[in-house]
Design a protein around this motif. Structure first.
Motif, PDB file in Angstrom:
ATOM      1  N   SER A 113       5.186  61.960 -61.896  1.00 61.84           N
ATOM      2  CA  SER A 113       5.870  60.931 -61.125  1.00 61.84           C
ATOM      3  C   SER A 113       6.403  59.828 -62.037  1.00 61.84           C
ATOM      4  N   ALA A 114       5.591  59.389 -63.011  1.00 61.98           N
ATOM      5  CA  ALA A 114       6.021  58.327 -63.924  1.00 61.98           C
ATOM      6  C   ALA A 114       7.241  58.755 -64.738  1.00 61.98           C
ATOM      7  N   SER A 115       7.276  60.021 -65.145  1.00 58.81           N
ATOM      8  CA  SER A 115       8.408  60.533 -65.911  1.00 58.81           C
ATOM      9  C   SER A 115       9.659  60.631 -65.045  1.00 58.81           C
ATOM     10  N   GLN A 116       9.489  61.060 -63.799  1.00 60.61           N
ATOM     11  CA  GLN A 116      10.628  61.133 -62.882  1.00 60.61           C
ATOM     12  C   GLN A 116      11.248  59.751 -62.687  1.00 60.61           C
ATOM     13  N   VAL A 117      10.408  58.745 -62.523  1.00 54.57           N
ATOM     14  CA  VAL A 117      10.894  57.380 -62.331  1.00 54.57           C
ATOM     15  C   VAL A 117      11.661  56.912 -63.566  1.00 54.57           C
ATOM     16  N   LEU A 121      15.784  56.215 -63.766  1.00 51.66           N
ATOM     17  CA  LEU A 121      16.325  54.896 -64.081  1.00 51.66           C
ATOM     18  C   LEU A 121      17.238  54.944 -65.297  1.00 51.66           C
ATOM     19  N   ARG A 122      16.906  55.793 -66.264  1.00 49.32           N
ATOM     20  CA  ARG A 122      17.739  55.846 -67.469  1.00 49.32           C
ATOM     21  C   ARG A 122      18.991  56.696 -67.246  1.00 49.32           C
ATOM     22  N   ALA A 123      18.828  57.918 -66.730  1.00 46.51           N
ATOM     23  CA  ALA A 123      19.961  58.834 -66.628  1.00 46.51           C
ATOM     24  C   ALA A 123      20.879  58.508 -65.458  1.00 46.51           C
ATOM     25  N   VAL A 124      20.326  58.138 -64.320  1.00 46.34           N
ATOM     26  CA  VAL A 124      21.139  57.867 -63.133  1.00 46.34           C
ATOM     27  C   VAL A 124      21.392  56.371 -62.981  1.00 46.34           C
ATOM     28  N   GLY A 125      20.388  55.560 -63.292  1.00 52.22           N
ATOM     29  CA  GLY A 125      20.550  54.117 -63.160  1.00 52.22           C
ATOM     30  C   GLY A 125      21.279  53.473 -64.309  1.00 52.22           C
ATOM     31  N   LEU A 201      14.336  45.996 -60.344  1.00 52.62           N
ATOM     32  CA  LEU A 201      13.913  47.316 -59.878  1.00 52.62           C
ATOM     33  C   LEU A 201      14.243  47.532 -58.411  1.00 52.62           C
ATOM     34  N   SER A 202      13.917  46.556 -57.567  1.00 53.88           N
ATOM     35  CA  SER A 202      14.206  46.732 -56.139  1.00 53.88           C
ATOM     36  C   SER A 202      15.710  46.836 -55.906  1.00 53.88           C
ATOM     37  N   ALA A 203      16.507  46.052 -56.632  1.00 52.66           N
ATOM     38  CA  ALA A 203      17.960  46.118 -56.485  1.00 52.66           C
ATOM     39  C   ALA A 203      18.493  47.471 -56.944  1.00 52.66           C
ATOM     40  N   GLU A 204      17.937  47.992 -58.036  1.00 50.03           N
ATOM     41  CA  GLU A 204      18.378  49.303 -58.535  1.00 50.03           C
ATOM     42  C   GLU A 204      17.998  50.404 -57.556  1.00 50.03           C
ATOM     43  N   ALA A 205      16.817  50.315 -56.968  1.00 51.18           N
ATOM     44  CA  ALA A 205      16.393  51.312 -55.985  1.00 51.18           C
ATOM     45  C   ALA A 205      17.329  51.317 -54.780  1.00 51.18           C
ATOM     46  N   ILE A 206      17.711  50.131 -54.315  1.00 51.52           N
ATOM     47  CA  ILE A 206      18.638  50.049 -53.180  1.00 51.52           C
ATOM     48  C   ILE A 206      19.994  50.639 -53.564  1.00 51.52           C
TER      49      ILE A 206
END
Length: 405
Positions: A113-117, A121-125, A201-206
């Motif tokens: 899970s930590a790796s997915q996050v 964030l790096r590749a898509v965010g 983080l919350s803004a990026e998640a949205i």
């Protein structure tokens, strides 16, 4: 965040998808795209935006990938042949949803899970390793190792840059939603450190969930998660005082809530509940909507909240759902009934030694008029949490109760 930063984060997954589709090798292409993003962040503010920012990034990333490949002398002849035949502006194939494919790849089941996050964030965010490390309060080297291992594991698994087979897609979308939910929660309520939240983080998640919703507009749980984030984040302006102290929901100045976000969230969850199969994120969004629609804390429709939590507990049981349902029970049936239910579940391994159990117990004891026991429970919860704002709030609550005797 500057306008350039926002544009780069929007373009990052599109550029990576184009480069991976053209060159293959997710690991090397992801590194090349990060270099292109860094170059853009340094050059564009001074030189101005290029006519076609996406094409500029794809070209620079492709050149970086080509230069890295040229350094491997054994592959030089093969690389020269490929480059000679390559179009000048490799672009995603028309009609192919590459951003969704990229999200699916970053949430590959072989990853933790930590790796997915981190990889999402790096590749898509489009966040840098340093930005991710700062957001999660971990050393940059640790984050770099996590991302490197994730890319190596994807390569070892033989995963290709394409959508999972149809029979695996529903499960993979569920994983993507869970990753985005984790990112949002860590941003909205930081699990450790001196800050109550980490807005980046919350803004990026949205942003990422909104992006996913545009690609899966008929998916009820995608709409539900986006609604949940919007309805929850709408309260953020009233959630902390001038000194950063935590303000609980029932004490917040509701005139400071974001009405536009609330309206959008309610529209999303209402449509999803009416038109799609009901899921956990929709139910959580519906609960958030009930809270947000109350102009005063005492106007909250607690019987409806309790009914929704009971439905959620049956559909997707979990320790936090249990605790929140018990709080709702206390508001409908009284604190003594809720304390009895808390006593029945407090030995659950998933809840053992969790500070929120003690915080809920303290709240229930306070409502029941058991001041000494409530003070002790608040202090125990404060010792067990790693969040400094939560520690301060819980200790202050205990001190205030003790002074009231």
């Amino acid at each position: 965040m500057t306008p350039t930063d926002g544009l780069l984060r929007e373009l990052a997954p599109q550029v990576l998808a184009a480069v991976v589709r053209h060159h293959g090798d997710f690991d090397a292409c992801e590194d090349a795209v990060q270099e292109a993003l860094l170059a853009a962040s340094q050059q564009w503010p001074a030189a101005g935006l290029p006519d076609n920012p996406k094409a500029w990034l794809i070209t620079v990333a492709s050149r970086r990938r080509t230069e890295a490949w040229r350094s491997e002398t054994a592959r030089r002849r093969r690389e020269d042949a490929v480059v000679a035949l390559a179009p000048s502006d490799p672009d995603p194939a028309p009609g192919v949803d590459d951003t969704l494919t990229l999200l699916m790849l970053c949430c590959h089941p072989s990853l933790t899970s930590a790796s997915q996050v981190a990889l999402t964030l790096r590749a898509v965010g489009g966040l840098t390793t340093a930005e991710i490390a700062r957001a999660f309060l971990v050393p940059e080297a640790t984050t770099a190792q996590r991302i490197s291992r994730a890319k190596a594991r994807i390569k070892a698994s033989g995963a290709e840059f394409r959508m999972p087979p149809p029979e695996q897609r529903a499960e993979r979308v569920d994983t993507v939603l869970q990753v985005l939910y984790l990112i949002f929660n860590e941003g909205y309520t930081a699990s450790s450190g001196v800050a109550l939240n980490r807005v980046e983080l919350s803004a990026e998640a949205i942003r990422l969930t909104r992006m996913l919703h545009t690609r899966l507009p008929d998916h009820g749980e995608v709409a539900g998660l986006l609604a949940l984030m919007l309805l929850t984040d709408a309260r953020r302006p009233a959630r902390a005082g001038a000194d950063g102290e935590l303000i609980p929901l029932d004490e917040q100045d509701r005139t400071r809530w974001d009405d536009a976000a609330i309206a959008e969230g309610i529209t999303l969850v209402t449509a999803a509940l009416a038109d799609t199969l009901i899921g956990p994120y929709q139910l959580q969004a519906a609960i958030a909507a009930v809270h947000d629609e109350a102009t005063r804390a005492e106007d909250t429709d607690w019987p409806q909240v309790l009914a929704l939590y009971q439905h959620l507990d049956a559909l997707a049981p979990g320790p936090m759902v249990t605790l929140n349902r018990i709080v709702a029970v206390s508001m409908v049936d009284g604190p003594q009934v809720a304390l009895a239910q808390l006593g029945a579940v407090q030995d659950d391994p998933a809840l053992a030694a969790h500070h929120r159990v003690d915080a809920v117990r303290a709240h229930l004891l306070e409502r029941a008029g058991e001041v000494d026991a409530a003070c002790e429970a608040y202090r125990l919860a404060a010792r067990r949490t790693l969040s400094v704002p939560e520690q301060r709030y819980l200790d202050a609550r205990a001190a205030r109760l003790a002074a009231s005797r």
